[in-house]
Design an enzyme around this catalytic site. Sequence first.
Site, PDB file in Angstrom:
ATOM      1  CB  CYS A   1     -23.521  60.773  44.128  1.00 48.11           C
ATOM      2  SG  CYS A   1     -23.959  59.654  45.468  1.00 48.11           S
TER       3      CYS A   1
ATOM      4  CG  ASN B   1     -22.279  71.350  38.298  1.00 46.04           C
ATOM      5  OD1 ASN B   1     -21.514  71.582  37.360  1.00 46.04           O
ATOM      6  ND2 ASN B   1     -23.434  70.723  38.141  1.00 46.04           N
TER       7      ASN B   1
END
Lengths: 312, 312
Positions: free
Chosen positions: B251, B260
Site C-alpha cells: 500500500c 512486491n
Amino acid sequence: MTGLPMVVSAANLPARVRIHEVGARDGLQNEKTTVPTEVKAEFVRRLADAGLTTIEATSFVHPKWVPQLADAEQLFPLIADLRGVHLPVLVPNERGLDRALSLSATRVAVFASATESFAKANLNRTVDEALAMFEPVLARAKAEGVHVRGYLSMCFGDPWEGEVPVPQVVRVCKALLDMGCDELSLGDTIGVATPGHVTALLTALEEAGIPAAAVGVHFHDTYGQALANTYAALEHGVTTIDASAGGLGGCPYAKSATGNLATEDLVWMLQGLGIDTGVDLGRLVATSAWMAGQLGRPSPSRTVRALSHKEQ
Amino acid sequence: MTGLPMVVSAANLPARVRIHEVGARDGLQNEKTTVPTEVKAEFVRRLADAGLTTIEATSFVHPKWVPQLADAEQLFPLIADLRGVHLPVLVPNERGLDRALSLSATRVAVFASATESFAKANLNRTVDEALAMFEPVLARAKAEGVHVRGYLSMCFGDPWEGEVPVPQVVRVCKALLDMGCDELSLGDTIGVATPGHVTALLTALEEAGIPAAAVGVHFHDTYGQALANTYAALEHGVTTIDASAGGLGGCPYAKSATGNLATEDLVWMLQGLGIDTGVDLGRLVATSAWMAGQLGRPSPSRTVRALSHKEQ
C-alpha cells in the site's frame, strides 16, 4: 531485525563511497512547501550529525527562479561553522559566484546540460553558450581556490529529444573538466536510465580519459531504477553517489514521483554490501522522518517508512 | 520519450527472462480491499493480453486465512480457457491440492519457510514438519503430471531471528527439490536483502548443485532494494523473476510499504537491458492503472505512476 541489513560483500566493489547529499538543495527546491530558514539550518546540522560529509546546502540562483531557496544569504551563515563537512552551493553564473564567495563558500557547483533542448529550456542558451557562461565562473573559482562540481543534466534521456547519444554526453563532460571542474555529476534527470546504459556511459568516459573516480552519479527514481543503476555504477568503480535524504523532492502523492534516490535506501544497500559511508542510518532516518513532519507528508523513502514505522 | 527506455545491453546477462506474475495471488491477498471475482478474472485476462505467460491466479487455502482469495473455486473456471499461459495456484496442503486438481489446474505451488520462527508463525509447524506435510502433496502432484513450484520464504532475513544463515536456506532448497519441486522461488519476505547477499546465496546454491536456472527470485521493496537485487540475480544467471503488477500488495499510503517488486519497474529495467520478456509495457501499465482504480488508490509502482501520468 536491528534495523540494519546483513552485511555480505560483493567482489570488485569500492571499499568506501562518498555520498553527495542533495536534499537541502535539490530536494527542497522541488518541494511545494517552503521551509523556514532555521528549519533548513537544523536539517543540514542533523545531516552532518548523521555522518554525511558533503551536504549541498543551497543555491545562489535568482529567487524568481527558485523561491524555495531565496534565503541562501540568510541560511549559509547559520551552518558555515560546521566542521569536517563540505557545504557546496549551486551558482548559476558569475553573480551567483559573487554571492557565494562573499559568504566564504569553499565549494560551488555549476549546472550544465547534455542536450540542446534542456539547455534552452533551463538556461535559455545553447549547450555551448552555457559552457561559455561557466568559463569565467570556473576561472574565478579556481583563482580563489574554490572546488567546483559540474552537474550535467539529461545524460541518459531528454523529455524532448528522447535518447541522448553517449558521445554527446562525453563531449560536454570533457569540456567541463577542461575548463576546470574538479568533479562531475552525471544526472539522469528524467529517470529513464537502466544499468546497461549506465555502464556504457561510464565505459565511454573511461575510454575518453575520464576515470570513474572523476564522476559522481545522480539517479532519479521516476521509473524505480535509481538503486539498480547505482549498483551498476559501483561495479564500474564509481565512488561518489548523489542522494536526497528522505527522497526529498519527490512527492509520494504525485502521480509522477520523479524524486532523487533516497539517501536511506542507498545507505541500506551500501551497508549491506559492507561499503563504508560513515553514515549512521538510524540518525539519518530520524532526521528525514522529522523533515517529513515539517513538510506535512510521509517520506517517499521506503527505508524511512519501514524504519520509522518500527520505532513506533 | 516514447514511454520506453533506451536499449543498451550489458555483458553476460540472460537474453530472455520469464516473469512469474504474482499480483493476482500474492498481491491481492495482501490488499485490504476484496476484489470481486469477475474483476479478478478480467485482471488475469488483461495480464495475459499484456504478454505475461506465467500468472499465479489464486490460492486454494482455507478462506479463514486468506479471505481475499476465498473465491478460488469460482475464479479459476473463468480463466482456465486462457491459452499459452500458465496459471499456477497456491496449495497449502493435500486438501488444497484436491481442490486445485478438481479444477484441472496443471501448475501448483507450495509455500515453505527457511526459518523455524516463520514456519511456526505461518504454518504452525517446524521447518521439517512443513516439508513432511508437502511430501504427499508433491508425490500426488507429480503422479498427476502437475508442475510444482516451491516458494521458500525468509531466505535472507527473518523478523524474529534476524540474519538467516545461507547454509540453512540451501538445506531447505535441496529438500524441496529432492521431493520433486520443479522450480524454487527464493523469497526475501521482509525485503532486507542487498545484492552481495543475493550473490552469496546463489553461489552457495550453485556449489550445492542447484543451478541458477532452477531458481526464481522474489524480492520485496520494503527498503527499496528489490530491483538492485534483481540486477545482481540477473548477473548470476537467474532467468525467473517474480513480480506483482502495479506493485499490488504494497500500500503506497502505509508507513511500511512491504510490497512486491512492481512488474512494470522490472519490465522497464529488462527492456532497457535488451532482455526479452514478451511483455507490452503500455498494456501492462494500463492494466495496473485500471486495477488501482478498482482498489481506489494509486499504484505504488513508480513506472505505472510515471507512464499513466503521461497519458493524461
